[in-house]
Write a protein that holds these residues in place. Structure first.
Motif, PDB file in Angstrom:
ATOM      1  N   ASP A  73       0.834  -1.198   0.000  1.00 18.60           N
ATOM      2  CA  ASP A  73       0.000   0.000   0.000  1.00 18.60           C
ATOM      3  C   ASP A  73       0.869   1.248   0.000  1.00 18.60           C
ATOM      4  OD1 ASP A  73      -2.318  -1.457   0.014  1.00 18.60           O
ATOM      5  OD2 ASP A  73      -2.676  -1.256   2.169  1.00 18.60           O
ATOM      6  N   THR A  74       0.290   2.367  -0.441  1.00 18.15           N
ATOM      7  CA  THR A  74       1.010   3.634  -0.408  1.00 18.15           C
ATOM      8  C   THR A  74       0.635   4.401   0.854  1.00 18.15           C
ATOM      9  OG1 THR A  74      -0.701   4.888  -1.590  1.00 18.15           O
ATOM     10  CG2 THR A  74       0.946   3.720  -2.926  1.00 18.15           C
ATOM     11  N   CYS A  96      -4.718  13.167  -8.433  1.00 19.26           N
ATOM     12  CA  CYS A  96      -4.728  12.017  -9.341  1.00 19.26           C
ATOM     13  C   CYS A  96      -4.373  10.714  -8.632  1.00 19.26           C
ATOM     14  CB  CYS A  96      -3.786  12.263 -10.511  1.00 19.26           C
ATOM     15  SG  CYS A  96      -2.017  12.137 -10.092  1.00 19.26           S
ATOM     16  N   GLY A  97      -3.500  10.775  -7.628  1.00 18.54           N
ATOM     17  CA  GLY A  97      -3.085   9.562  -6.927  1.00 18.54           C
ATOM     18  C   GLY A  97      -2.117   8.700  -7.697  1.00 18.54           C
ATOM     19  N   HIS A  98      -1.525   9.215  -8.768  1.00 16.88           N
ATOM     20  CA  HIS A  98      -0.614   8.416  -9.594  1.00 16.88           C
ATOM     21  C   HIS A  98       0.696   9.133  -9.885  1.00 16.88           C
ATOM     22  CE1 HIS A  98      -3.629   5.309 -10.354  1.00 16.88           C
ATOM     23  NE2 HIS A  98      -4.500   6.268 -10.569  1.00 16.88           N
ATOM     24  N   THR A 117       3.270   7.971  -4.291  1.00 14.27           N
ATOM     25  CA  THR A 117       4.337   7.115  -4.825  1.00 14.27           C
ATOM     26  C   THR A 117       5.177   6.491  -3.717  1.00 14.27           C
ATOM     27  OG1 THR A 117       5.853   9.005  -5.020  1.00 14.27           O
ATOM     28  CG2 THR A 117       4.480   8.479  -6.936  1.00 14.27           C
ATOM     29  N   ALA A 118       4.863   6.808  -2.462  1.00  7.20           N
ATOM     30  CA  ALA A 118       5.630   6.296  -1.323  1.00  7.20           C
ATOM     31  C   ALA A 118       4.996   5.019  -0.807  1.00  7.20           C
ATOM     32  CB  ALA A 118       5.700   7.346  -0.219  1.00  7.20           C
ATOM     33  N   TRP A 123       8.983   3.016   3.540  1.00 12.01           N
ATOM     34  CA  TRP A 123       9.141   4.185   4.400  1.00 12.01           C
ATOM     35  C   TRP A 123       8.919   3.896   5.884  1.00 12.01           C
ATOM     36  CZ3 TRP A 123      11.076   8.805   2.828  1.00 12.01           C
ATOM     37  CH2 TRP A 123      11.168   9.009   1.447  1.00 12.01           C
ATOM     38  N   ALA A 124       8.288   2.773   6.216  1.00 11.74           N
ATOM     39  CA  ALA A 124       8.058   2.475   7.630  1.00 11.74           C
ATOM     40  C   ALA A 124       9.378   2.171   8.331  1.00 11.74           C
ATOM     41  CB  ALA A 124       7.103   1.297   7.772  1.00 11.74           C
TER      42      ALA A 124
END
Length: 320
Positions: A73-74, A96-98, A117-118, A123-124
């Motif tokens: 998931d992002t 847009c989410g893209h 995009t992350a 990133w966690a």
């Protein structure tokens, strides 16, 4: 996709939140009759007392949300889940989410990037992987924790194996905060507009030897197109400006996003305003303010080497 990728896990999204204080109307104060009026100034901003860097008045606090997610998931997916199921008051921006519009730029773990995009698994971090400050004031990034996670060993703090850790979110640096994760990027857009980011031709209608309109007036070869094609991918997200320590220091610097917009037309063989464009950025607050730190190149979502382009346009100005 492996079974591990499909497995559900937990993640804590730590959001630096902000609610502005209502503005109060204040009576205008008279200035000193002996004060010298300030004239001129930078065409790209104000003086040292930058309103952009002034801490906004209101309530600041940090709020944690624990979610069950898929590792692929992002971070935007996480915020949408929070907004829809846990806390409808959380404010953030996206479209847009893209990764095409650039509207959802924030700082993730202190690094400017796009929410959409992350990836969560990228990133966690475990709490002991965040930079720590020791008794002498030096910051450490938790290399031991990073090595431990890479080796696949069980965390020393006894955390569950399916606990991905923490993702810390804050507004895009260098811009005024409006609410929670929403930053006001109008200063950047104003800087871009000042440099006239559109094609300026000479206005003369090209004709053929027979006196007919030349439909290939702006025909370019592949080499000419290559010079600016990548620059035209800029989506004005503000990630480069949020990464730039010079831009964050005050609004007098025009900023890398505006210089990229200028460079796009400086390199366009069809544009006839080259000298005017170079004059506009050949100022103390234009290319001269760039310190070539190249932090602006680190996370451009469109793959533009912003630092290299800054160096190229500085070279063009100096070669005149």
């Amino acid at each position: 996709m492996t079974g591990m990728d499909n497995a559900l896990a937990t993640v804590t999204v730590r959001v630096n939140r902000f609610t502005p204080r209502p503005e109060r109307e204040r009576a205008a104060r008279g200035g000193s009759p002996f004060a010298k009026a300030r004239r001129g100034g930078s065409p790209f901003g104000g003086g040292s007392a930058s309103s952009r860097n002034r801490r906004p008045r209101g309530k600041h606090w940090t709020q944690d949300y624990t979610l069950t997610v898929r590792p692929e998931d992002t971070v935007l997916d996480c915020l949408l889940t929070i907004k829809r199921t846990l806390d409808p008051t959380l404010a953030f921006r996206y479209s847009c989410g893209h990764g095409m519009c650039g509207s959802d730029a924030v700082a993730i773990n202190g690094t400017p990037t796009l929410l959409c995009t992350a990836g969560v698994k990228d990133w966690a971090k475990r709490p002991n992987q965040f930079a720590q400050t020791d008794a002498e004031g030096f910051r450490h990034t938790g290399d031991d924790a990073t090595d431990e996670a890479a080796s696949g060993e069980t965390p020393a703090d006894g955390g569950a194996a399916n606990d991905l850790g923490v993702i810390e979110l804050s507004p895009l640096p260098g811009f005024p905060v409006q609410r929670d994760l929403i930053a006001d990027i109008d200063p950047m857009l104003d800087q871009i507009r000042k440099l006239k980011p559109y094609l300026q031709a000479d206005g003369v209608l090209a004709t053929t030897a027979e006196g007919k309109v030349d439909v290939f007036e702006y025909l370019q070869n592949p080499e000419q197109l290559t010079k600016y094609e990548m620059l035209s991918n800029c989506i004005a997200c503000g990630v480069c400006e949020g990464s730039c320590p010079v831009f964050a220091g005050g609004d007098a610097f025009i900023g890398p996003a505006a210089l990229i917009a200028a460079s796009r037309f400086v390199n366009d063989s069809r544009d006839t305003a080259l000298d005017t464009r170079l004059d506009a950025i050949d100022t103390a607050d234009g290319v001269a303010a760039c310190q070539s730190v190249r932090a602006c190149s680190r996370h451009c979502p469109r793959g533009i080497d912003v630092g290299e382009e800054m160096w190229q346009i500085v070279a063009k100005v100096r070669e005149r």
